[in-house]
Design a protein around this motif. Sequence first.
Motif, PDB file in Angstrom:
ATOM      1  N   ALA A   1       3.961   1.566  -1.125  1.00 21.08           N
ATOM      2  CA  ALA A   1       4.632   1.682  -2.423  1.00 21.08           C
ATOM      3  C   ALA A   1       3.675   2.226  -3.475  1.00 21.08           C
ATOM      4  CB  ALA A   1       5.184   0.326  -2.847  1.00 21.08           C
ATOM      5  N   ALA A   2       2.431   1.755  -3.434  1.00 18.51           N
ATOM      6  CA  ALA A   2       1.435   2.232  -4.393  1.00 18.51           C
ATOM      7  C   ALA A   2       1.156   3.721  -4.188  1.00 18.51           C
ATOM      8  CB  ALA A   2       0.146   1.425  -4.262  1.00 18.51           C
ATOM      9  N   THR A   3       1.075   4.124  -2.926  1.00 24.99           N
ATOM     10  CA  THR A   3       0.846   5.548  -2.626  1.00 24.99           C
ATOM     11  C   THR A   3       2.010   6.398  -3.111  1.00 24.99           C
ATOM     12  OG1 THR A   3      -0.485   4.977  -0.688  1.00 24.99           O
ATOM     13  CG2 THR A   3       0.402   7.211  -0.781  1.00 24.99           C
ATOM     14  N   ALA A   4       3.236   5.918  -2.859  1.00 23.96           N
ATOM     15  CA  ALA A   4       4.423   6.656  -3.292  1.00 23.96           C
ATOM     16  C   ALA A   4       4.450   6.804  -4.812  1.00 23.96           C
ATOM     17  CB  ALA A   4       5.684   5.959  -2.801  1.00 23.96           C
ATOM     18  N   GLU A   5       4.046   5.736  -5.520  1.00 25.36           N
ATOM     19  CA  GLU A   5       4.034   5.792  -6.980  1.00 25.36           C
ATOM     20  C   GLU A   5       2.980   6.770  -7.475  1.00 25.36           C
ATOM     21  OE1 GLU A   5       4.961   5.348 -10.843  1.00 25.36           O
ATOM     22  OE2 GLU A   5       6.103   4.669  -9.085  1.00 25.36           O
ATOM     23  N   ARG A   6       1.831   6.812  -6.821  1.00 26.30           N
ATOM     24  CA  ARG A   6       0.782   7.762  -7.207  1.00 26.30           C
ATOM     25  C   ARG A   6       1.244   9.202  -6.960  1.00 26.30           C
ATOM     26  NH1 ARG A   6      -5.285   6.941  -5.569  1.00 26.30           N
ATOM     27  NH2 ARG A   6      -5.325   8.722  -6.982  1.00 26.30           N
TER      28      ARG A   6
ATOM     29  N   ARG B   1       4.363  10.226  -7.001  1.00 27.03           N
ATOM     30  CA  ARG B   1       5.358  10.517  -8.029  1.00 27.03           C
ATOM     31  C   ARG B   1       4.682  10.849  -9.358  1.00 27.03           C
ATOM     32  NH1 ARG B   1       7.719   7.523 -11.982  1.00 27.03           N
ATOM     33  NH2 ARG B   1       9.809   8.159 -12.649  1.00 27.03           N
ATOM     34  N   ALA B   2       3.647  10.079  -9.712  1.00 25.33           N
ATOM     35  CA  ALA B   2       2.932  10.324 -10.972  1.00 25.33           C
ATOM     36  C   ALA B   2       2.236  11.682 -10.947  1.00 25.33           C
ATOM     37  CB  ALA B   2       1.910   9.212 -11.211  1.00 25.33           C
ATOM     38  N   ASP B   3       1.693  12.055  -9.801  1.00 27.88           N
ATOM     39  CA  ASP B   3       1.020  13.340  -9.691  1.00 27.88           C
ATOM     40  C   ASP B   3       2.012  14.490  -9.836  1.00 27.88           C
ATOM     41  OD1 ASP B   3      -1.607  14.683  -9.005  1.00 27.88           O
ATOM     42  OD2 ASP B   3      -0.311  15.565  -7.470  1.00 27.88           O
TER      43      ASP B   3
ATOM     44  N   SER C   1       0.826  -1.205   0.000  1.00 28.23           N
ATOM     45  CA  SER C   1       0.000   0.000   0.000  1.00 28.23           C
ATOM     46  C   SER C   1       0.862   1.257   0.000  1.00 28.23           C
ATOM     47  CB  SER C   1      -0.925  -0.006   1.217  1.00 28.23           C
ATOM     48  OG  SER C   1      -1.654   1.185   1.297  1.00 28.23           O
TER      49      SER C   1
END
Length: 308
Positions: free
Chosen positions: A10-15, A17-19, A8
Amino acid sequence: MASDDHVSGAATAERIRADMLDSFDEELEEEIDDQRLAALLDRASDHPETESLNRSLYFKELFRLQRELVKLQDWIATNKKKAVVIFEGRDSAGKGGVIKRVTQRLNPRVCRVVALPAPSEREKTQWYFQRYTPHLPAAGELVLFDRSWYNRAGVERVMGFCSEAEVEEFFRSVPEFERMIVRSGVTLIKYWFSISDEEQHFRFQMRIHDPLKQWKLSPMDLQSRIRWEAYTKAKEAMLERTHIPEAPWWVVEADDKKRARLNCISHLLSQFPYQEIERPPVELPPRVHNPDYIREAIPEEIYVPRIY
């Protein structure tokens, strides 16, 4: 459970970064669009030769300087400082582009832009500086003037919207007006964006050929081309008579947009003894869940159509 938390996180960190990348895309798209139009025009007209700044270096430095602007904003707000930055220059000199990059990451409640329209009939009868004073900053504010009271020394004088006696009175009054502003605790910084005759001609051609930028081309802009030399004389008189120790003029060489933006923002930051404001780490509190809460259904017909 710990593994699920890791996934969870890692997924938040990736989101996140994408933002962040999405926020950079607007800047990238604008640069790409400028280059596209310039390439089209280069085939049809002569573009003044300028050694363009490497794009990778430009974006790296721009984002670094914008992080520093956020620190400056926090310092101004926390320490209740007051600052005014004036952006002047010929039409198409790039003032708006720099202002956009300054404000892009900032809080509009701290940093705001003032771009006044032509004075109303009532305002024409007031003390000349009266329409500008309500926009001066309160404590904790940074105000950017996209053109300012220096309209009188420039466009108004060249276009005959005021008399030479009114221009002379302006030159007598403006140094004391600005000294009063500075004595009240306001940091006052004045920039003149300088471009060549050839570069202005090219940028006007870009506006003429780009339907997304044609709104920037006004009848006054066309007159400014005709009156290039008159504007030059007016600018020289303005710089000579209003360059005072309390509020000196700073000239930004603006034929290269990227260099002008970076140089201006870097210089602006150097005018303040700001420091990073230390803040306690922020932790997101858990959401309260009430067992009796029932979310009401929203009628489908009031949703915006999902075209994309």
